[in-house]
Motif scaffolding. Sequence first.
Motif, PDB file in Angstrom:
ATOM      1  N   ARG A 201      21.210  57.266  27.574  1.00  0.00           N
ATOM      2  CA  ARG A 201      21.074  55.809  27.726  1.00  0.00           C
ATOM      3  C   ARG A 201      22.246  55.090  27.059  1.00  0.00           C
ATOM      4  NH1 ARG A 201      15.989  52.155  25.495  1.00  0.00           N
ATOM      5  NH2 ARG A 201      16.808  50.135  26.179  1.00  0.00           N
ATOM      6  N   ALA A 202      22.653  55.566  25.867  1.00  0.00           N
ATOM      7  CA  ALA A 202      23.791  54.944  25.191  1.00  0.00           C
ATOM      8  C   ALA A 202      25.064  55.083  26.021  1.00  0.00           C
ATOM      9  CB  ALA A 202      23.985  55.572  23.811  1.00  0.00           C
ATOM     10  N   ARG A 203      25.241  56.272  26.624  1.00  0.00           N
ATOM     11  CA  ARG A 203      26.427  56.470  27.468  1.00  0.00           C
ATOM     12  C   ARG A 203      26.381  55.575  28.693  1.00  0.00           C
ATOM     13  NH1 ARG A 203      27.515  62.665  28.576  1.00  0.00           N
ATOM     14  NH2 ARG A 203      29.253  61.668  29.664  1.00  0.00           N
ATOM     15  N   LEU A 204      25.182  55.394  29.264  1.00  0.00           N
ATOM     16  CA  LEU A 204      25.065  54.499  30.416  1.00  0.00           C
ATOM     17  C   LEU A 204      25.385  53.059  30.038  1.00  0.00           C
ATOM     18  CD1 LEU A 204      21.843  55.891  32.139  1.00  0.00           C
ATOM     19  CD2 LEU A 204      24.186  56.013  33.004  1.00  0.00           C
ATOM     20  N   GLU A 205      24.930  52.633  28.848  1.00  0.00           N
ATOM     21  CA  GLU A 205      25.249  51.279  28.405  1.00  0.00           C
ATOM     22  C   GLU A 205      26.757  51.103  28.204  1.00  0.00           C
ATOM     23  OE1 GLU A 205      22.941  50.683  24.938  1.00  0.00           O
ATOM     24  OE2 GLU A 205      21.049  50.309  26.021  1.00  0.00           O
ATOM     25  N   GLU A 206      27.414  52.125  27.613  1.00  0.00           N
ATOM     26  CA  GLU A 206      28.867  52.057  27.450  1.00  0.00           C
ATOM     27  C   GLU A 206      29.564  51.990  28.815  1.00  0.00           C
ATOM     28  OE1 GLU A 206      29.997  55.399  25.163  1.00  0.00           O
ATOM     29  OE2 GLU A 206      29.060  54.677  23.294  1.00  0.00           O
ATOM     30  N   THR A 207      29.070  52.788  29.752  1.00  0.00           N
ATOM     31  CA  THR A 207      29.654  52.772  31.096  1.00  0.00           C
ATOM     32  C   THR A 207      29.457  51.417  31.758  1.00  0.00           C
ATOM     33  OG1 THR A 207      29.177  55.139  31.305  1.00  0.00           O
ATOM     34  CG2 THR A 207      29.652  53.944  33.321  1.00  0.00           C
ATOM     35  N   ASN A 208      28.278  50.815  31.546  1.00  0.00           N
ATOM     36  CA  ASN A 208      28.014  49.487  32.107  1.00  0.00           C
ATOM     37  C   ASN A 208      28.957  48.451  31.526  1.00  0.00           C
ATOM     38  OD1 ASN A 208      26.701  47.534  33.623  1.00  0.00           O
ATOM     39  ND2 ASN A 208      25.154  47.169  32.047  1.00  0.00           N
ATOM     40  N   GLN A 209      29.187  48.546  30.223  1.00  0.00           N
ATOM     41  CA  GLN A 209      30.141  47.620  29.597  1.00  0.00           C
ATOM     42  C   GLN A 209      31.550  47.814  30.148  1.00  0.00           C
ATOM     43  OE1 GLN A 209      29.800  48.222  25.391  1.00  0.00           O
ATOM     44  NE2 GLN A 209      27.724  47.353  25.250  1.00  0.00           N
ATOM     45  N   ASP A 210      31.940  49.073  30.316  1.00  0.00           N
ATOM     46  CA  ASP A 210      33.274  49.344  30.883  1.00  0.00           C
ATOM     47  C   ASP A 210      33.371  48.793  32.306  1.00  0.00           C
ATOM     48  OD1 ASP A 210      33.969  50.603  28.560  1.00  0.00           O
ATOM     49  OD2 ASP A 210      33.502  52.623  29.297  1.00  0.00           O
ATOM     50  N   SER A 212      31.711  46.238  33.481  1.00  0.00           N
ATOM     51  CA  SER A 212      31.796  44.780  33.381  1.00  0.00           C
ATOM     52  C   SER A 212      33.226  44.349  33.067  1.00  0.00           C
ATOM     53  CB  SER A 212      30.834  44.273  32.302  1.00  0.00           C
ATOM     54  OG  SER A 212      29.504  44.600  32.623  1.00  0.00           O
ATOM     55  N   LYS A 213      33.853  45.063  32.139  1.00  0.00           N
ATOM     56  CA  LYS A 213      35.245  44.752  31.812  1.00  0.00           C
ATOM     57  C   LYS A 213      36.145  44.975  33.029  1.00  0.00           C
ATOM     58  CE  LYS A 213      34.868  45.884  26.893  1.00  0.00           C
ATOM     59  NZ  LYS A 213      35.341  46.786  25.812  1.00  0.00           N
ATOM     60  N   SER A 214      35.888  46.061  33.751  1.00  0.00           N
ATOM     61  CA  SER A 214      36.711  46.347  34.933  1.00  0.00           C
ATOM     62  C   SER A 214      36.531  45.267  35.989  1.00  0.00           C
ATOM     63  CB  SER A 214      36.323  47.715  35.516  1.00  0.00           C
ATOM     64  OG  SER A 214      36.530  48.740  34.576  1.00  0.00           O
ATOM     65  N   ARG A 215      35.286  44.794  36.196  1.00  0.00           N
ATOM     66  CA  ARG A 215      35.062  43.707  37.160  1.00  0.00           C
ATOM     67  C   ARG A 215      35.790  42.438  36.742  1.00  0.00           C
ATOM     68  NH1 ARG A 215      29.729  45.950  37.504  1.00  0.00           N
ATOM     69  NH2 ARG A 215      29.018  44.566  35.828  1.00  0.00           N
ATOM     70  N   GLY A 216      35.793  42.168  35.425  1.00  0.00           N
ATOM     71  CA  GLY A 216      36.536  40.992  34.945  1.00  0.00           C
ATOM     72  C   GLY A 216      38.019  41.117  35.211  1.00  0.00           C
ATOM     73  N   ILE A 217      38.552  42.310  34.942  1.00  0.00           N
ATOM     74  CA  ILE A 217      39.988  42.534  35.183  1.00  0.00           C
ATOM     75  C   ILE A 217      40.312  42.408  36.667  1.00  0.00           C
ATOM     76  CG2 ILE A 217      41.828  44.259  35.054  1.00  0.00           C
ATOM     77  CD1 ILE A 217      40.478  45.295  32.491  1.00  0.00           C
ATOM     78  N   ILE A 218      39.447  42.960  37.515  1.00  0.00           N
ATOM     79  CA  ILE A 218      39.687  42.882  38.968  1.00  0.00           C
ATOM     80  C   ILE A 218      39.640  41.436  39.448  1.00  0.00           C
ATOM     81  CG2 ILE A 218      38.682  43.485  41.202  1.00  0.00           C
ATOM     82  CD1 ILE A 218      37.874  46.170  39.953  1.00  0.00           C
ATOM     83  N   ARG A 219      38.652  40.665  38.931  1.00  0.00           N
ATOM     84  CA  ARG A 219      38.595  39.250  39.318  1.00  0.00           C
ATOM     85  C   ARG A 219      39.837  38.506  38.853  1.00  0.00           C
ATOM     86  NH1 ARG A 219      32.945  39.751  38.049  1.00  0.00           N
ATOM     87  NH2 ARG A 219      33.363  39.047  35.905  1.00  0.00           N
ATOM     88  N   SER A 220      40.294  38.812  37.634  1.00  0.00           N
ATOM     89  CA  SER A 220      41.512  38.164  37.130  1.00  0.00           C
ATOM     90  C   SER A 220      42.718  38.538  37.989  1.00  0.00           C
ATOM     91  CB  SER A 220      41.746  38.571  35.675  1.00  0.00           C
ATOM     92  OG  SER A 220      42.941  38.024  35.188  1.00  0.00           O
ATOM     93  N   MET A 221      42.804  39.795  38.368  1.00  0.00           N
ATOM     94  CA  MET A 221      43.907  40.224  39.225  1.00  0.00           C
ATOM     95  C   MET A 221      43.803  39.553  40.596  1.00  0.00           C
ATOM     96  SD  MET A 221      44.025  44.283  38.263  1.00  0.00           S
ATOM     97  CE  MET A 221      45.253  44.612  39.507  1.00  0.00           C
ATOM     98  N   GLY A 222      42.584  39.386  41.111  1.00  0.00           N
ATOM     99  CA  GLY A 222      42.414  38.704  42.398  1.00  0.00           C
ATOM    100  C   GLY A 222      42.881  37.267  42.327  1.00  0.00           C
TER     101      GLY A 222
END
Length: 254
Positions: A201-210, A212-222
């Motif tokens: 579960r902790a690894r899944l939460e870390e992956t979810n956070q990563d 979220s960060k990736s989606r933010g970066i992609i939106r910024s790049m868009g």
Amino acid sequence: MSIKYFKNRSQSFHFSLTPRQLLKMPGYDRFVTLVDELRVCISSMERKLDRRLPTLPNGEEKKRIIRELEGELEESQRLLREMQLEADADLQVPSSYRQQLTTQIKDFRAQVEQLRVRVTKVKAEDQNRGTLSDGRSVNQNPFFDPQETANRSRLLQGRAVLERTSDSLGRSLAIASETERVGGETVGELHHQRESLEHTRARLEETNQDLSKSRGIIRSMGRRVVTNKLFLMIIILLEVGILGGVVYYKYFSK
């Protein structure tokens, strides 16, 4: 329990089913436990009938052994009833498996019946000797008290009942101890699985956070791509306007 455990326990039954199939049979482990207890009772009765009783003179010790045999016969009958209940417990088991259990129960019932006949014969012989001895004692002893003899007999019977109850409690405690050990192992395994699930579960939460960060970066790049496209279109329009002005000035202004 391991496959090897069931394999060793099932060899004495001569079952055609494999140990892996027996593991899936409902109530098999309980049935094997009952068989082990019954065999202990049968072995104890045979040892007393064949070895102890022939060496004992007529007296209280022999009577006590006979009472123990009667208690073990009752315990054997109880175990046979429980074995039959286990064999009939689940109607979904294969008929071949049920037939093997029923055959095993019949064999044990025949052994117990033979022992019961022997115990009854020994008891009758002892009572006959006791009757003759008591008759001689009454005639020879003017102070014989029948009430005292009856009280003594009841006391000995109560002692035999207590001994049988103690043996039954001992077996129950052994079963409870085994159940507690298995329960402890199960709790430990569940605790280990819980830790694994929490780690996952902790690894899944870390992956979810990563993510979220990736989606933010992609939106910024868009957004940057759209902005760059707008700037590029404006520059192109300016260049086209400038080029059109130069052409107009050079060819059409005269």
